[in-house]
Design a protein around this motif. Structure first.
Motif: not given
Length: 363
Positions: A227-229, A261-265, A336-338
């Motif tokens: 899942a995306h967080i 642009n979320p990262c996966s968990a 901003p990106s994570l």
């Protein structure tokens, strides 16, 4: 007419930062700040800091003791008369943002409290905008692509926080024909992207607290983590809200202030582990096993993680933020990106991880 903003949730972290931003953008605006009696001393301290930082003069700000769970917001007739005549903008941020909050408390604050603010909003003579803070997670257990235009799709909810914020937004959206409205739905809010500053270590910070407990052991992944967080820094939320609340194109709109642009968990967990401990996880624990284990309160308290957090590691939902991105682009505001803001967040956690005011107790 002079802009007069009425803000609930002060001296909370987001409300305080939003006040500071708006005060600088609108140097002639005045502010009426609704403060629960239990927070009055802290509110005075925060206001003194804000004025000292340059958002002066002090006469621009008025602290009003009140309570959103009371009819009329717990205000006297003189205050209500003045506010109904003067207020042009309302920002409703006061809510309980706790995934483990009991149902009755969540309902009283998030739903009944919002209904009282709605009643107040309807009574204002010169209202130009009502900006309501919801959450992207009113989508509950829905999966797939979630759009800003959607709300009630027959979903269920992972916790009482989601359920009551959904019920509150339903009631706010019912005002759309009669009230100039903008609804803000943030993702999971982290600290400032530059300094890492945050008010409390909850949400993704539970991961850091968990990893702190395991630092001497081989660290596991938590489930598959597909899942995306959706993590966003607080300064993005503030910049976006301060713009949208006064922008004509944002009238009668709902915005996902989520990370496009979320990262996966799994990626998020690995990045936090590397930044905090200097090593990567080497094995995997099923998320179902962890969730079951966290049903035991002694274990929850030991690892310092609420069990409601685990559901978000496997929740396969993505939040479309096309409307927000389009309307914020012209203002030069972007999320901003994570990878850009994670290290400041971890550094701030390391520097303050023993601060009792930031450590949310795990029940």
């Amino acid at each position: 007419m002079t802009s007069v903003s009425f803000i609930t949730g002060f001296p909370g972290f987001i409300a305080t930062r939003l006040l500071k931003k708006i005060a600088r953008f609108h140097p002639f605006a005045r502010f009426e700040l609704l403060v629960h009696p239990s927070q009055l001393s802290r509110a005075k301290q925060e206001l003194d800091r804000l004025v000292a930082d340059g958002a002066s003069p002090r006469e621009r700000y008025r602290l009003i003791q009140g309570d959103i769970t009371a009819k009329g917001l717990g205000l006297g007739s003189d205050d209500l008369t003045r506010l109904r005549r003067d207020v042009t903008h309302v920002f409703h941020l006061a809510a309980l943002y706790d995934l483990a909050v009991p149902q009755d408390i969540a309902y009283r604050v998030n739903v009944i409290g919002t209904d009282h603010v709605n009643d107040f909003v309807r009574s204002l003579t010169h209202l130009q905008r009502y900006t309501y803070f919801s959450t992207a997670y009113v989508s509950g257990d829905r999966t797939g692509r979630i759009y800003e235009s959607e709300l009630d799709c027959g979903q269920s909810f992972k916790n009482h926080y989601e359920a009551t914020k959904f019920a509150a937004e339903v009631n706010v959206q019912a005002l759309r024909e009669d009230v100039p409205l903008t609804i803000i739905r943030p993702g999971i809010v982290m600290g400032d992207s530059r300094t890492g500053e945050t008010a409390k270590f909850d949400g993704p910070y539970f991961i850091m607290r968990f990893l702190d407990r395991l630092r001497a052991l081989p660290v596991p992944y938590v489930g598959a983590g597909a899942a995306h967080i959706n993590l966003v820094p607080v300064d993005y939320i503030i910049d976006a809200t301060a713009h949208l609340a006064f922008a004509q194109e944002a009238l009668d709109r709902v915005y996902h202030l989520t990370n496009p642009n979320p990262c996966s968990a799994r990626e998020t967990y690995e990045m936090i582990c590397t930044a905090l401990l200097g090593k990567k996880p080497t094995w995997t624990l099923p998320s179902s096993l962890i969730e079951a284990s966290l049903s035991l309160s002694p274990l929850r308290r030991f690892v310092r993680v609420e069990k409601e957090t685990i559901a978000y590691f496997s929740h396969l939902a993505d939040y479309d933020a096309s409307g927000a991105q389009q309307d914020l682009l012209a203002a030069g505001i972007h999320c901003p990106s994570l990878r850009e803001f994670l290290q400041p967040a971890v550094d701030y956690y390391i520097a303050h991880r023993t601060d009792p005011d930031k450590l949310i107790p795990v029940r």
